[in-house]
Design a protein around this motif. Structure first.
Motif, PDB file in Angstrom:
ATOM      1  N   ILE A 172      22.796 -30.842   8.146  1.00  0.00           N
ATOM      2  CA  ILE A 172      24.273 -30.920   8.632  1.00  0.00           C
ATOM      3  C   ILE A 172      24.473 -29.323   8.743  1.00  0.00           C
ATOM      4  CG2 ILE A 172      26.606 -31.288   8.107  1.00  0.00           C
ATOM      5  CD1 ILE A 172      25.923 -33.564   6.427  1.00  0.00           C
ATOM      6  N   ALA A 173      24.680 -28.956  10.180  1.00  0.00           N
ATOM      7  CA  ALA A 173      25.007 -27.437  10.362  1.00  0.00           C
ATOM      8  C   ALA A 173      25.613 -27.470  11.868  1.00  0.00           C
ATOM      9  CB  ALA A 173      23.865 -26.561  10.234  1.00  0.00           C
TER      10      ALA A 173
ATOM     11  N   THR B  48      22.204 -16.984  12.930  1.00  0.00           N
ATOM     12  CA  THR B  48      21.478 -17.658  11.677  1.00  0.00           C
ATOM     13  C   THR B  48      21.310 -19.156  11.966  1.00  0.00           C
ATOM     14  OG1 THR B  48      23.519 -17.576  10.440  1.00  0.00           O
ATOM     15  CG2 THR B  48      21.817 -15.669  10.196  1.00  0.00           C
ATOM     16  N   LYS B  49      22.323 -19.797  12.101  1.00  0.00           N
ATOM     17  CA  LYS B  49      22.250 -21.305  12.421  1.00  0.00           C
ATOM     18  C   LYS B  49      21.360 -21.914  13.394  1.00  0.00           C
ATOM     19  CE  LYS B  49      25.713 -22.098   9.759  1.00  0.00           C
ATOM     20  NZ  LYS B  49      25.729 -22.477   8.126  1.00  0.00           N
ATOM     21  N   GLN B  50      21.357 -21.258  14.615  1.00  0.00           N
ATOM     22  CA  GLN B  50      20.276 -21.514  15.648  1.00  0.00           C
ATOM     23  C   GLN B  50      18.885 -21.180  14.700  1.00  0.00           C
ATOM     24  OE1 GLN B  50      20.936 -19.787  19.555  1.00  0.00           O
ATOM     25  NE2 GLN B  50      19.082 -20.859  20.168  1.00  0.00           N
TER      26      GLN B  50
ATOM     27  N   ARG C 243      27.702 -24.817  20.832  1.00  0.00           N
ATOM     28  CA  ARG C 243      27.225 -24.142  22.394  1.00  0.00           C
ATOM     29  C   ARG C 243      25.747 -24.064  22.125  1.00  0.00           C
ATOM     30  NH1 ARG C 243      31.162 -20.752  20.123  1.00  0.00           N
ATOM     31  NH2 ARG C 243      29.498 -19.203  19.145  1.00  0.00           N
ATOM     32  N   GLN C 244      24.842 -24.127  21.164  1.00  0.00           N
ATOM     33  CA  GLN C 244      23.415 -24.104  21.412  1.00  0.00           C
ATOM     34  C   GLN C 244      22.962 -25.310  21.242  1.00  0.00           C
ATOM     35  OE1 GLN C 244      24.378 -20.629  22.335  1.00  0.00           O
ATOM     36  NE2 GLN C 244      22.027 -20.721  22.122  1.00  0.00           N
TER      37      GLN C 244
ATOM     38  N   GLU D 238      18.164 -28.797  20.893  1.00  0.00           N
ATOM     39  CA  GLU D 238      17.629 -30.404  21.241  1.00  0.00           C
ATOM     40  C   GLU D 238      16.033 -29.907  21.844  1.00  0.00           C
ATOM     41  OE1 GLU D 238      20.265 -32.377  23.577  1.00  0.00           O
ATOM     42  OE2 GLU D 238      21.180 -33.116  21.919  1.00  0.00           O
ATOM     43  N   GLN D 239      16.021 -28.992  22.589  1.00  0.00           N
ATOM     44  CA  GLN D 239      14.626 -28.652  23.196  1.00  0.00           C
ATOM     45  C   GLN D 239      13.466 -28.315  22.265  1.00  0.00           C
ATOM     46  OE1 GLN D 239      14.020 -29.116  26.467  1.00  0.00           O
ATOM     47  NE2 GLN D 239      12.030 -28.781  26.033  1.00  0.00           N
ATOM     48  N   ALA D 240      14.137 -27.516  21.102  1.00  0.00           N
ATOM     49  CA  ALA D 240      12.820 -27.471  20.061  1.00  0.00           C
ATOM     50  C   ALA D 240      12.413 -28.533  19.317  1.00  0.00           C
ATOM     51  CB  ALA D 240      13.787 -26.323  18.986  1.00  0.00           C
TER      52      ALA D 240
END
Length: 378
Positions: free
Chosen positions: A191-192, A198-200, A227-228, A233-235
């Motif tokens: 959950i984040a 740092t979150k990304q 926003r990211q 999702e791509q990762a």
């Protein structure tokens, strides 16, 4: 006491969603539990997005007008605070009000989760850092949540300024649910918010870690948005189909129920201040796997409720996660210990006891300082 409660980083009752706002609300609740009247200081958000001089000057000018207005109101008979309490004072959100007002009123000045940065004292943030340091020097008690913050505050530990540990705590309206049995693969959850920085970085690290263990039997639920999201999702896109469930942003009570449907909470927590979400996951009865980064270790019992890998060691993180995936009995024992740890030791009542001790000490320190100054002035 009547306590002026100031949050330079974010206005804690503005409806925004963030860990610092939740902690601010919890601190207010703990102070009110002790019988104090807590009055939020009404001001604009003090967060500085850049170190540009024009931004700094604008915040300083606004703060001066507010200080003068508050002090004029107190002189005219408005109810005066007996103590000033500032939460989350650091170089991007320095306390531009508390130290001066506390000195003018001869009242104790207290902070929680204040932090110093030696590096920022010598770069473009030096003016803001100097203001933080003046506040730390003027303080009577500083409550710290993590050992990392304690280390930064040590230069201000002196007879008239105390440092007190206030471990991160969490409040629940109702008793958190317990984990539910389920069929199928082991269920992981994180959950984040999905924002840059740092979150990304933690999301991308988690994706790389999971790419290391595609042969293990797991499925991951991701709660969060931001926003990211597209980049995040791509990762995860190259993982085997059906492994990831994107749940988006959901209300807190629903998130607690979702935690209870899972087996392990995974979140790298790179440079995390501490992370209330770790306490939430443990309260539900989930073991944690994370990096030993930032203040994460202040929210868990390493080896008992959580497995912490060295910061940035993704292979060690994957090994720890694999060990729990393969040992249901161990993760259930850790989950039981985790729930007990949070619901017994990291409560508002425990925090209130520490706050009571600190406020009493702050009042004594301020009185001693006043006694030391007044004879010299007479």
């Amino acid at each position: 006491m009547r306590i002026a409660f100031h949050t330079p980083l974010n206005l804690f009752d503005d409806g925004g969603v963030s860990g610092d706002r939740r902690m601010a609300r919890q601190l207010v609740a703990a102070l009110e539990m002790l019988g104090h009247a807590v009055e939020p200081v009404r001001t604009r958000r003090g967060y500085m997005r850049s170190a540009e001089r024009s931004c700094f000057d604008h915040h300083c000018d606004e703060a001066q007008r507010l200080r003068e207005g508050l002090l004029a109101g107190y002189r005219a008979g408005a109810p005066r605070p007996d103590l000033w309490f500032t939460y989350h004072n650091y170089y991007r959100a320095p306390d531009l009000l508390g130290p001066e007002i506390a000195a003018a009123l001869d009242i104790p000045y207290v902070t929680a989760e204040a932090s110093d940065s030696e590096r920022r004292a010598f770069d473009e943030w030096s003016a803001q850092t100097e203001i933080v340091r003046r506040g730390l020097s003027a303080g009577d008690v500083h409550f710290y949540f993590t050992d990392r913050d304690r280390q930064g505050l040590e230069p201000w530990r002196q007879p008239g300024t105390a440092l007190l540990e206030l471990p991160p705590f969490i409040a629940f309206e109702n008793e958190p649910p317990r984990p539910r049995d389920h069929a199928g693969p082991s269920r992981l959850i994180t959950i984040a918010m999905m924002r840059e920085g740092t979150k990304q970085a933690s999301y991308l690290a988690l994706a790389r870690i999971l790419h290391r263990i595609p042969g293990e039997d797991w499925r991951l639920s991701i709660v969060g948005d931001g926003r990211q999201r597209a980049e995040i999702e791509q990762a995860f896109a190259d993982l085997p189909p059906g492994r990831i469930d994107w749940l988006g942003l959901i209300p807190r009570e629903q998130a607690l129920d979702e935690l209870a449907r899972h087996d392990i909470f995974v979140w790298p927590g790179m440079r995390e201040a501490y992370g209330l979400v770790y306490l939430e996951a443990q309260a539900v009865g989930l073991p944690v796997v994370a990096f030993d980064s930032g203040g994460v270790s202040a929210t868990v019992m390493a080896g008992q409720t959580a497995l912490l890998a060295p910061e940035g060691d993704e292979a060690a993180f994957a090994d720890a996660l694999t060990a729990l995936l393969r040992d249901k009995g161990r993760r259930e024992r850790m989950g039981t210990a985790a729930r007990r740890f949070v619901l017994e030791e990291r409560t508002t009542a425990r925090a209130a006891g520490t706050l009571a001790e600190g406020l009493d000490l702050a009042c004594r320190h301020r009185l001693d300082k006043l006694k030391a100054v007044r004879p010299a002035a007479s």
